[in-house]
Design an enzyme around this catalytic site. Structure first.
Site, PDB file in Angstrom:
ATOM      1  N   CYS A 122       0.832  -1.204   0.000  1.00 49.61           N
ATOM      2  CA  CYS A 122       0.000   0.000   0.000  1.00 49.61           C
ATOM      3  C   CYS A 122       0.868   1.256   0.000  1.00 49.61           C
ATOM      4  O   CYS A 122       1.509   1.556  -0.988  1.00 49.61           O
ATOM      5  CB  CYS A 122      -0.982  -0.053   1.179  1.00 49.61           C
ATOM      6  SG  CYS A 122      -2.358   1.079   0.999  1.00 49.61           S
ATOM      7  N   HIS A 138      -3.583  -5.662   1.056  1.00 52.30           N
ATOM      8  CA  HIS A 138      -2.921  -5.868   2.355  1.00 52.30           C
ATOM      9  C   HIS A 138      -2.856  -7.354   2.722  1.00 52.30           C
ATOM     10  O   HIS A 138      -3.755  -7.854   3.405  1.00 52.30           O
ATOM     11  CB  HIS A 138      -3.689  -5.127   3.447  1.00 52.30           C
ATOM     12  CG  HIS A 138      -3.506  -3.647   3.412  1.00 52.30           C
ATOM     13  ND1 HIS A 138      -2.486  -3.002   4.077  1.00 52.30           N
ATOM     14  CD2 HIS A 138      -4.204  -2.680   2.784  1.00 52.30           C
ATOM     15  CE1 HIS A 138      -2.565  -1.700   3.867  1.00 52.30           C
ATOM     16  NE2 HIS A 138      -3.608  -1.467   3.081  1.00 52.30           N
ATOM     17  N   GLU A 175      -1.057  -8.670   4.950  1.00 49.14           N
ATOM     18  CA  GLU A 175      -0.866  -8.833   6.400  1.00 49.14           C
ATOM     19  C   GLU A 175      -2.201  -8.821   7.164  1.00 49.14           C
ATOM     20  O   GLU A 175      -2.231  -9.162   8.340  1.00 49.14           O
ATOM     21  CB  GLU A 175       0.080  -7.738   6.933  1.00 49.14           C
ATOM     22  CG  GLU A 175      -0.526  -6.348   7.145  1.00 49.14           C
ATOM     23  CD  GLU A 175      -0.735  -5.547   5.868  1.00 49.14           C
ATOM     24  OE1 GLU A 175      -0.656  -6.131   4.781  1.00 49.14           O
ATOM     25  OE2 GLU A 175      -0.997  -4.331   5.969  1.00 49.14           O
TER      26      GLU A 175
END
Lengths: 235, 761
Positions: A85, A199, A201
């Site tokens: 990002c 994302h 994560e």
């Protein structure tokens, strides 16, 4: 294997990367933007967030942070660097990846889980082409743009790693953020530097809605086994 | 004092007092406290601290009715936020506030700074902000101005919250003509802390230093609390734009990190945020809590523009500023932490033993007031009230049964319009503009009954710069959050309407498996100077208070916003409830979406003939009238206990509260969310439109594996609540026998597209 995540002023996803590592049993440390070395880590993550508030172009200030010299040198040596990002935005500003990320075509922030089709592998992703991964995006400036030559080069060298796609993996007429060629993630020529807007994560622990991000951290840490098995073991 | 003080004198003082919104008797009281006429600076400070916004002078008497204690409560009202224990040494701080008047003038900045302010209230307590909730009211979206306010406010909430990395996980919105001239922008924030880190805003210890941290001070927001928040709106509203503050979320993000690092390192005696009335309120409240005096030199305050008067510096509402009380020997360490985060930090004064709040401008003395008098001596008014005539008149109105549609074809069309109603349709257009997942703790995302957040804190590594991340404590427990308030109900019956707001919030939290623990109340009303408005305020507080006592749910924080009027017309009484509940096991939570074909659908509770105040009446008959639904508090609690117990036992596949739009809309929402149809029969003797759209309280639509039906029904019977098996999940149509038959995709397209279509055409 030790992963390091850079903390810029305004980063806000560094804890999420640390948690992903904790969950998968990968050693992790934070790296401070004002430092000049990478503290001996084996791979570097530039996390999501709003570095320096992103009041100028996203990532335009962060690329001048003292630690970015070390990141550039590390990448030039073949070191593995991941930009998520805002981290992707910083990597393009630092010219470690081509192109730029401008405002979404709808001029609105988009936070939504999206299907992504694997196009090719790199140091951070080793999945068969065509596999569909579901990951959330959360950005206002995720609209990837580049000139025709750059796009041709990315295509010719299989450096487009992830594309936004339909639920079944089919092509979209237009990416939700307007990204050229539906590009969600690309790598550099050495395939060691990878930037993506989604994302990974945030989809590690099934309790938070998904595990499709595990593959990225597993690939770089050389972990064996499957995502589902790790999730089951952790549960 | 050796230095002479330049007071206003008997000519100028009373004139300025009136300009600043003080009543003549209030001005008189100030001169008695001081034993002389006030200086300009003093008068400004009193006018703000004694404004309705800061002093609650019109509401204090009734706010005392709320139950504020309970086994979970660590900090009740009176601090920047309330705090409850959530077990194992973890605690949660939360509060909701409105930022209505600034947002009605400048929606982006008004809403953004509303988020900024409530976030500071949370980390001031030593808690890391982990979530925001937004509670919004606008006029109808057919008006361009309303679309502008709506789009701007949503963008502002997103712009600020996304940047600071705090997820916005829940919320609610209504569009009603009553909010056209005065929108409501409620922002709630929730923070997580270890109990031992609970901090209070106090400035004790004579000789300790007052350190101003964060942004420079400018002329923005001068008099925001008195000019904007404590007066109603009229044609001059646009001219008040200079009183709106501008936010800098990047500065706020740095403040969060720096302040939490300072607090966790034990470097601060106390910490307060500069909100309404700026330095004046944070300093005087910190002094009042500690019973000390303060000596502040405004010449030391870093300013962003030249030529500012001392009073401007003392009352500026420039955002992103904190006031810390620091022991002299720890000053160097405090300044070092602030420097690491790139934040300004300046000593601007000291704690004294005089009990006086002294303001200097270099060598000149510009104010000297008893510190307690600012925060604690504000007048308290016993306001007259009277029941408005409309209450009885509207309660008696109803639509005769034979005027209601009965033909299934017609009801299909009504249902489509209901699903496309801006008060019912999907809110994805809003919450997809908010990062609702950052921090990686969002277990149940927005769009359902209540959001669920995992209790887990990030490691300390990021805060101490580079270094090992030190792990992160993640638990398998969580909290559930919901905010609710139906303004139409509160307009028609403020006592019961407020109680229903509480009941619905608690029901929403129960539907995901949470046990309601405490609420924050956020009370937005018209002018308290009008007896008929004040009556609705008193009734709403009594209703909420009685409901809280019955459910055993304390009020731990809140906010009152009066003067929400434009051109003499008040908004609907809007006592918003933000409720936090406890989730024991994150692997035993439930969402509203249907899951699998073949599952059995059961209605807990029973539908009555209650169309009064409903969305159906408003949408189809253009009426806001009738007797609003009854609320049996005991039945409500039994239904909530049943659904929570079933969720926790893992027996349910879905649970969804029946509220606006009745059981038909609840069924459709579960189907649209789960992308699967249903076929049911509603077993009642009511007219079809009533059966479908009645908003009877204490009802939940649940679904379960067919093997678990008996267990679910046994639980309902054991709690003594009414129930009925409605039918099955499956297919791609929404079928309610003899009443409704809609294609799922058609319904979903209407439901998902309505809001975006309204805004973008």
């Amino acid at each position: 294997m030790k992963l390091g995540t850079i903390v810029f002023p305004g980063s806000n996803c560094e804890q999420d990367v640390a948690y992903a590592c904790e969950y998968l049993g990968i050693e992790h440390r934070y790296l401070w933007h004002n430092d000049r070395d990478l503290g001996g880590v084996d791979a570097v993550v530039l996390p999501g967030g709003f570095s320096y508030g992103d009041y100028l172009r996203c990532g335009a200030v962060a690329r001048f942070s003292p630690i970015m010299d070390a990141v550039s040198a590390f990448a030039a040596d073949g070191g593995r660097v991941l930009g998520i990002c805002n981290g992707f935005q910083v990597l393009t500003e630092a010219h470690l990846l081509p192109g730029a990320l401008i405002r979404n075509t709808g001029l609105k922030f988009i936070c939504r889980e999206l299907p992504l089709r694997v196009q090719a592998s790199c140091a951070w992703l080793n999945e068969p082409a065509g596999r569909v991964l579901r990951m959330p995006v959360a950005h206002n400036e995720g609209n990837f743009v580049c000139d025709d030559e750059t796009l041709a080069a990315l295509q010719a060298t299989d450096r487009i790693i992830l594309r936004y796609c339909a639920d079944d993996g089919g092509d979209l007429a237009c990416a939700p953020n307007g990204a050229r060629d539906c590009i969600a993630g690309i790598c550099n020529e050495g395939r060691n530097v990878f930037g993506l807007m989604p994302h990974p994560e945030r989809v590690i622990d099934p309790v938070c809605g998904g595990i499709d991000g595990q593959t990225i951290f597993r690939a770089v840490a050389g972990l064996t086994g499957t995502d589902a098995a790790a999730a089951a073991a952790a549960a | 004092m050796a230095t002479p003080i330049a007071d206003l004198g008997a000519d100028k003082g009373p004139v300025l007092a009136v300009e600043l919104g003080l009543r003549p008797d209030e001005y008189e009281h100030i001169t008695q406290i001081l034993g002389r006429t006030p200086t300009i600076c003093e008068l400004y400070m009193y006018s703000l601290m004694w404004s309705e916004h800061c002093s609650y002078k019109h509401s204090k008497k009734y706010l005392r009715l709320f139950p504020t204690t309970g086994p979970h409560v660590l900090q009740g009202p009176g601090e920047n936020a309330g705090v409850i224990s959530v077990g194992d040494g973890w605690a949660v701080a939360f509060k909701m506030e409105t930022h209505n008047h600034p947002s009605a003038i400048e929606p982006y900045e008004g809403a953004a700074t509303g988020i900024g302010g409530i976030i500071r209230d949370i980390f001031t307590m030593g808690a890391r902000p982990i979530a925001c909730v937004d509670s919004l009211r606008f006029g109808t979206l057919d008006k361009p101005r309303q679309r502008y306010l709506f789009e701007g406010a949503v963008a502002g909430i997103g712009g600020y919250g996304n940047c600071i990395g705090v997820p916005t996980v829940a919320g609610e919105v209504y569009f009603e003509p009553a909010y056209e001239g005065n929108c409501i922008i409620g922002a709630m924030s929730i923070g997580l802390l270890r109990e031992e880190n609970l901090t209070r805003a106090t400035a004790s210890g004579v000789g300790n230093q007052l350190v101003l941290i964060g942004s420079t001070t400018g002329r923005d927001g001068i008099g925001g609390a008195s000019v904007l928040a404590s007066q109603e709106f009229d044609e001059g509203a646009e001219a008040k734009r200079p009183a709106v503050q501008v936010g800098d979320p990047f500065e706020e993000k740095l403040l969060i990190e720096a302040c939490l690092e300072l607090l966790e390192s034990g470097l601060l005696v106390g910490l307060g945020d500069l909100g309404a009335a700026g330095l004046t309120s944070s300093a005087s409240e910190m002094a009042s809590r500690a019973g000390v005096g303060l000596d502040i030199d405004v010449a030391k305050v870093p300013r962003r523009e030249p030529g500012m008067q001392p009073f401007e510096i003392m009352v500026s509402e420039s955002q992103e500023r904190m006031l810390a009380c620091v022991e002299p020997e720890k000053l160097e360490a405090v300044l070092a932490v602030c420097d690491k985060w790139g934040l300004r930090a300046t000593v601007i004064g000291q704690v004294t033993d005089t009990g006086d709040f002294v303001v200097r401008d270099g060598d000149a003395l510009v104010g000297c007031m008893p510190a307690l008098s600012l925060a604690d001596d504000a007048p308290e008014y016993d306001v007259p009230f009277s029941k408005p005539a409309y209450i009885e008149r509207l309660a008696a109105e109803s639509i005769p049964d034979d005027a209601l549609p009965q033909d299934p074809g017609e009801l299909n069309e009504v249902m489509k319009r209901m699903l496309g109603s801006h008060n019912i349709c999907s809110r994805a257009w809003i919450y997809e503009q908010y990062d609702h997942q950052v921090m990686d703790n969002t277990v149940v995302k927005p769009g359902g009954d209540a959001a669920v957040l995992r209790i887990g804190l990030t490691g300390r590594g990021a805060r101490s710069g580079s270094g090992d991340s030190g792990g992160r404590t993640v638990t398998d427990r969580g909290i559930a959050v919901s905010s609710d308030c139906n303004g139409r109900y509160c307009y028609l019956n403020p006592y019961r309407g407020a109680q229903i707001a509480l009941a619905e919030a608690a029901r929403n939290v129960s539907c995901v498996g949470g046990e309601p623990a405490a609420i924050t109340d956020c009370l937005s009303f018209g002018s308290p100077d009008k007896p008929e408005v004040y009556w609705t305020f008193v009734e709403a507080i009594k209703g909420l208070s009685d409901g809280c006592r019955s459910f055993g749910i304390p009020v731990i924080s809140g906010n009152v916003s009066f003067y929400n009027e434009s051109f003499g017309e008040p908004i609907y009484p809007t006592p918003k409830v933000g409720l936090v509940g406890l989730v024991e096991r994150l692997d035993r939570v439930c969402t509203a979406d249907f899951k699998d074909a073949g599952d059995t659908i059961i209605l807990l509770g029973q539908t009555e003939h209650e169309l009064g105040g409903s969305e159906y009446l408003r949408l189809e008959h253009d009426r806001v009238a009738g007797e609003i639904p009854a609320l049996d508090l005991e039945l409500e609690r039994d239904v909530q206990d049943t659904v929570r117990e079933l969720v926790r036992a893992g027996l349910l596949k879905s649970a969804h509260d029946c509220s606006d739009g009745g059981v038909a809309v609840a069924l459709a929402e579960s189907a649209i969310g789960g992308r699967v149809g249903f076929e049911v029969a509603l077993d009642d003797d009511l007219p079809a439109a009533v059966s479908l759209f009645s908003e009877t309280q204490s009802r939940v639509v649940v679904s379960c594996d067919s093997a678990n039906v008996d267990a679910v029904l046994d639980a309902a019977a054991a709690h003594g609540i009414p129930f009925s098996v409605l039918g099955d999940v499956g297919g791609n149509r929404l079928v309610i026998q003899d009443k409704l038959d809609l294609d799922l995709d058609t319904a979903a397209d209407i439901y998902h597209g309505a809001l975006e279509q309204a805004v973008h055409g």
